[in-house]
Write an enzyme that holds these catalytic residues in place. Structure first.
Site, PDB file in Angstrom:
ATOM      1  N   LYS A  43     -36.184 -36.861 -11.858  1.00 34.35           N
ATOM      2  CA  LYS A  43     -35.191 -37.810 -12.212  1.00 34.35           C
ATOM      3  C   LYS A  43     -34.035 -37.965 -11.471  1.00 34.35           C
ATOM      4  CE  LYS A  43     -33.293 -40.798 -15.339  1.00 34.35           C
ATOM      5  NZ  LYS A  43     -32.960 -42.254 -15.131  1.00 34.35           N
ATOM      6  N   GLY A  83     -28.207 -34.951 -23.043  1.00 33.55           N
ATOM      7  CA  GLY A  83     -28.673 -34.731 -24.362  1.00 33.55           C
ATOM      8  C   GLY A  83     -29.192 -36.147 -25.016  1.00 33.55           C
ATOM      9  N   ALA A  84     -29.688 -35.843 -26.147  1.00 33.70           N
ATOM     10  CA  ALA A  84     -30.326 -36.830 -26.967  1.00 33.70           C
ATOM     11  C   ALA A  84     -29.328 -38.012 -27.199  1.00 33.70           C
ATOM     12  CB  ALA A  84     -30.937 -36.347 -28.131  1.00 33.70           C
ATOM     13  N   GLN A  86     -28.805 -42.043 -29.181  1.00 32.83           N
ATOM     14  CA  GLN A  86     -29.169 -42.712 -30.512  1.00 32.83           C
ATOM     15  C   GLN A  86     -30.373 -43.594 -30.295  1.00 32.83           C
ATOM     16  OE1 GLN A  86     -24.843 -44.393 -30.323  1.00 32.83           O
ATOM     17  NE2 GLN A  86     -25.484 -44.451 -32.461  1.00 32.83           N
ATOM     18  N   ARG A  92     -24.387 -41.731 -34.546  1.00 30.19           N
ATOM     19  CA  ARG A  92     -24.082 -40.636 -33.818  1.00 30.19           C
ATOM     20  C   ARG A  92     -24.167 -39.435 -34.248  1.00 30.19           C
ATOM     21  NH1 ARG A  92     -20.449 -45.025 -32.804  1.00 30.19           N
ATOM     22  NH2 ARG A  92     -20.519 -45.847 -30.643  1.00 30.19           N
ATOM     23  N   CYS A 126     -19.431 -37.032 -29.762  1.00 38.39           N
ATOM     24  CA  CYS A 126     -18.706 -36.376 -28.826  1.00 38.39           C
ATOM     25  C   CYS A 126     -17.340 -35.777 -29.253  1.00 38.39           C
ATOM     26  CB  CYS A 126     -18.242 -37.552 -27.701  1.00 38.39           C
ATOM     27  SG  CYS A 126     -17.172 -38.539 -28.287  1.00 38.39           S
ATOM     28  N   ASP A 152     -14.333 -47.586 -27.055  1.00 37.86           N
ATOM     29  CA  ASP A 152     -13.981 -48.613 -28.184  1.00 37.86           C
ATOM     30  C   ASP A 152     -12.981 -49.470 -27.782  1.00 37.86           C
ATOM     31  OD1 ASP A 152     -15.720 -46.703 -30.149  1.00 37.86           O
ATOM     32  OD2 ASP A 152     -14.823 -45.649 -28.679  1.00 37.86           O
ATOM     33  N   ARG A 155     -13.486 -52.148 -25.655  1.00 41.81           N
ATOM     34  CA  ARG A 155     -14.285 -53.230 -26.295  1.00 41.81           C
ATOM     35  C   ARG A 155     -13.007 -54.173 -27.418  1.00 41.81           C
ATOM     36  NH1 ARG A 155     -18.792 -48.845 -27.945  1.00 41.81           N
ATOM     37  NH2 ARG A 155     -20.152 -49.453 -26.484  1.00 41.81           N
ATOM     38  N   ARG A 157      -9.912 -54.717 -26.711  1.00 44.87           N
ATOM     39  CA  ARG A 157      -9.029 -55.408 -25.951  1.00 44.87           C
ATOM     40  C   ARG A 157      -9.713 -56.438 -25.507  1.00 44.87           C
ATOM     41  NH1 ARG A 157      -5.218 -50.986 -22.899  1.00 44.87           N
ATOM     42  NH2 ARG A 157      -4.735 -49.671 -24.833  1.00 44.87           N
ATOM     43  N   HIS A 172      -1.987 -54.764 -25.772  1.00 43.59           N
ATOM     44  CA  HIS A 172      -1.743 -53.257 -26.119  1.00 43.59           C
ATOM     45  C   HIS A 172      -2.249 -52.855 -27.374  1.00 43.59           C
ATOM     46  CE1 HIS A 172       0.202 -53.861 -22.226  1.00 43.59           C
ATOM     47  NE2 HIS A 172       0.882 -54.998 -22.853  1.00 43.59           N
ATOM     48  N   HIS A 179     -14.974 -41.239 -32.490  1.00 41.35           N
ATOM     49  CA  HIS A 179     -15.903 -42.153 -31.999  1.00 41.35           C
ATOM     50  C   HIS A 179     -17.088 -42.511 -32.644  1.00 41.35           C
ATOM     51  CE1 HIS A 179     -18.031 -44.476 -28.790  1.00 41.35           C
ATOM     52  NE2 HIS A 179     -19.028 -43.556 -28.898  1.00 41.35           N
TER      53      HIS A 179
HETATM   54  N1  LIG Z   1     -19.006 -41.109 -26.184  1.00 46.71           N
HETATM   55  C1  LIG Z   1     -19.522 -42.449 -25.800  1.00 46.71           C
HETATM   56  O1  LIG Z   1     -18.710 -43.324 -25.636  1.00 46.71           O
HETATM   57  C2  LIG Z   1     -20.861 -42.738 -25.458  1.00 46.71           C
HETATM   58  C3  LIG Z   1     -21.671 -43.785 -24.739  1.00 46.71           C
HETATM   59  C4  LIG Z   1     -22.815 -44.107 -24.584  1.00 46.71           C
HETATM   60  C5  LIG Z   1     -23.709 -42.942 -24.964  1.00 46.71           C
HETATM   61  N2  LIG Z   1     -23.108 -41.780 -25.339  1.00 46.71           N
HETATM   62  C6  LIG Z   1     -23.972 -40.601 -25.473  1.00 46.71           C
HETATM   63  O2  LIG Z   1     -24.478 -40.118 -23.969  1.00 46.71           O
HETATM   64  C7  LIG Z   1     -25.719 -39.352 -24.234  1.00 46.71           C
HETATM   65  C8  LIG Z   1     -26.453 -39.585 -22.916  1.00 46.71           C
HETATM   66  O3  LIG Z   1     -27.125 -41.099 -23.414  1.00 46.71           O
HETATM   67  P1  LIG Z   1     -28.282 -41.740 -22.411  1.00 46.71           P
HETATM   68  O4  LIG Z   1     -28.356 -42.969 -22.517  1.00 46.71           O
HETATM   69  O5  LIG Z   1     -27.535 -41.242 -21.015  1.00 46.71           O
HETATM   70  O6  LIG Z   1     -29.428 -40.647 -22.623  1.00 46.71           O
HETATM   71  P2  LIG Z   1     -30.620 -40.383 -21.605  1.00 46.71           P
HETATM   72  O7  LIG Z   1     -31.817 -40.293 -22.607  1.00 46.71           O
HETATM   73  O8  LIG Z   1     -30.862 -41.677 -20.949  1.00 46.71           O
HETATM   74  O9  LIG Z   1     -30.400 -39.157 -20.727  1.00 46.71           O
HETATM   75  C9  LIG Z   1     -30.113 -37.987 -21.133  1.00 46.71           C
HETATM   76  C10 LIG Z   1     -30.109 -36.970 -20.037  1.00 46.71           C
HETATM   77  O10 LIG Z   1     -29.874 -35.664 -20.509  1.00 46.71           O
HETATM   78  C11 LIG Z   1     -30.649 -34.804 -19.737  1.00 46.71           C
HETATM   79  N3  LIG Z   1     -30.525 -33.375 -20.417  1.00 46.71           N
HETATM   80  C12 LIG Z   1     -31.200 -32.862 -21.476  1.00 46.71           C
HETATM   81  N4  LIG Z   1     -30.723 -31.823 -21.748  1.00 46.71           N
HETATM   82  C13 LIG Z   1     -30.076 -31.373 -20.569  1.00 46.71           C
HETATM   83  C14 LIG Z   1     -29.420 -30.131 -20.045  1.00 46.71           C
HETATM   84  N5  LIG Z   1     -29.729 -28.915 -20.972  1.00 46.71           N
HETATM   85  N6  LIG Z   1     -28.851 -29.911 -19.019  1.00 46.71           N
HETATM   86  C15 LIG Z   1     -28.905 -31.118 -18.318  1.00 46.71           C
HETATM   87  N7  LIG Z   1     -29.395 -32.232 -18.478  1.00 46.71           N
HETATM   88  C16 LIG Z   1     -30.089 -32.369 -19.777  1.00 46.71           C
HETATM   89  C17 LIG Z   1     -31.960 -35.403 -19.764  1.00 46.71           C
HETATM   90  O11 LIG Z   1     -32.890 -34.971 -18.804  1.00 46.71           O
HETATM   91  C18 LIG Z   1     -31.855 -37.022 -19.496  1.00 46.71           C
HETATM   92  O12 LIG Z   1     -31.805 -37.098 -18.122  1.00 46.71           O
HETATM   93  C19 LIG Z   1     -26.210 -39.497 -25.654  1.00 46.71           C
HETATM   94  O13 LIG Z   1     -25.902 -38.418 -26.667  1.00 46.71           O
HETATM   95  C20 LIG Z   1     -25.400 -40.763 -26.109  1.00 46.71           C
HETATM   96  O14 LIG Z   1     -25.409 -40.964 -27.416  1.00 46.71           O
HETATM   97  C21 LIG Z   1     -21.827 -41.412 -25.435  1.00 46.71           C
END
Ligand SMILES: NC(=O)c1ccc[n+]([C@@H]2O[C@H](COP(=O)([O-])OP(=O)(O)OC[C@H]3O[C@@H](n4cnc5c(N)ncnc54)[C@H](O)[C@@H]3O)[C@@H](O)[C@H]2O)c1
Length: 317
Positions: A43, A83-84, A86, A92, A126, A152, A155, A157, A172, A179
């Site tokens: 990937k 990571g995982a 939603q 979240r 986060c 957010d 979004r 603004r 502003h 989050h």
């Molecule tokens: N903070 C924000 O504003 C915000 C906004 C959108 C998404 N997110 C979060 O971002 C995260 C990723 O979302 P996504 O849609 O890209 O998910 P996704 O499933 O498309 O991608 C996650 C990636 O993480 C990788 N991964 C898992 N464990 C790993 C490890 N130990 N080391 C390296 N890579 C690893 C997986 O292989 C995968 O490619 C989620 O937790 C999601 O909720 C945060």
């Protein structure tokens, strides 16, 4: 610290969010070197190839990446999106257990590869992951923070700009707190240009009402659910938000942004990461202590802190 030459950002996680962050960073020229790291070899290599194939049309930034941790070496900023994510309808906070374990394992490895970097956590939830990672690593709070409500706030603004008939940059207003579900706008300080939000006359000749602003806040809070329902993930806007944070660090901008570092003595909140307007520079993120809240906003802020303190507590034990 000053502006960083030959700057390098590594994005950890090459999923929807990580790949979009790398794409935004390349197009915006956020760093001289952009790297993408993921444990999923096929990937990440495919994403890097696809991004590299477009570099004729971007600026001078280059892209490398793979599944070997050496990719991270020499980074000035590391953005964590691994990571995982939603599922439709999932909050979240429901991702907390699995993603906390991933970050806990990953942080020592990343720190070994990039001991001096600033760490920006995007993986959800986060704010909770930030406080746990800061405690585990012992990094100074300014050097590890969440992207928080930068997304957010953008979004918010956008919605206000549409209603007010002005450009987004003329609005502003800030979303602060978690989050997530307990976030809220600092309406008491929101202005269009210099005009308090409730006094602004829209192109339709009316003014926004408190009820309307409340509904806008709800729409912003729930925006991700709507996008995830429709396409399975949010990626473009968070990619842009993350790239923008990276630029503020690498260019030593001292830009005020609502990122989420662990707070200490901030309006009575200690040991919880929450988004508040913070100065983002090469040194990291430092909350603006003089940020003013009215009584209701302070109540909401403490409620947000209590909610996250509880989630972090359940993961520590
Ligand atoms: N903070 C924000 O504003 C915000 C906004 C959108 C998404 N997110 C979060 O971002 C995260 C990723 O979302 P996504 O849609 O890209 O998910 P996704 O499933 O498309 O991608 C996650 C990636 O993480 C990788 N991964 C898992 N464990 C790993 C490890 N130990 N080391 C390296 N890579 C690893 C997986 O292989 C995968 O490619 C989620 O937790 C999601 O909720 C945060």
């Amino acid at each position: 610290m000053a502006v960083i030459e030959n700057s390098k950002v590594t994005v950890v996680g090459a999923g929807s969010v990580g790949s979009s962050t790398a794409y935004a960073a390349l197009i915006r020229g956020s760093a001289r070197h952009v790297a993408l790291y993921d444990i999923a070899t096929q990937k990440v290599e495919a994403e890097v190839l696809d991004l590299a194939h477009g570099t004729q049309f971007t600026g001078s930034s280059d892209i490398v990446g793979g599944s070997d941790l050496s990719v991270v070496e020499g980074s000035h900023v590391v953005v964590i999106t691994a990571g995982a994510k939603q599922d439709p309808g999932q909050t979240r906070i429901e991702l907390a257990g699995v993603n906390a374990r991933i970050i806990k394992t990953m942080m020592p490895q990343l720190l070994e590869a990039a001991p001096d970097a600033i760490y920006v956590i995007v993986t959800n939830p986060c704010d909770v992951l930030t406080v746990l990672a800061q405690e585990d690593t012992g990094l100074p709070p300014e050097r590890i923070f969440a992207s928080g409500t930068v997304l957010d706030t953008s979004r918010l603004r956008w919605k206000l700009a549409q209603r007010a008939g002005v450009s987004t940059s003329s609005v502003h207003a800030y979303i602060v707190g978690e989050h997530g579900d307990t976030e809220f706008p600092l309406w008491s300080k929101a202005t269009i240009g210099t005009v308090p939000i409730l006094e602004w006359v829209t192109p339709q000749g009316d003014r926004m009402t408190v009820d309307e602003l409340d509904q806008i806040a709800i729409d912003v809070r729930d925006a991700a659910y709507k996008v995830i329902q429709g396409k399975g993930a949010t990626n473009y806007a968070i990619g842009l938000s993350s790239a923008r944070i990276v630029e503020a660090i690498l260019n030593d901008e001292h830009a005020v942004m609502p990122v989420s570092p662990v707070l200490h003595g901030f309006h009575g909140v200690d040991g919880v990461a929450l988004s508040v307007p913070s100065i983002v520079s090469a040194a990291g993120a430092v909350p603006v202590a003089e940020t003013q809240f009215d009584a209701r906003e302070l109540e909401l802020f403490h409620a947000s802190a209590d909610a996250l303190r509880q989630v972090a507590g359940s993961l520590r034990s």
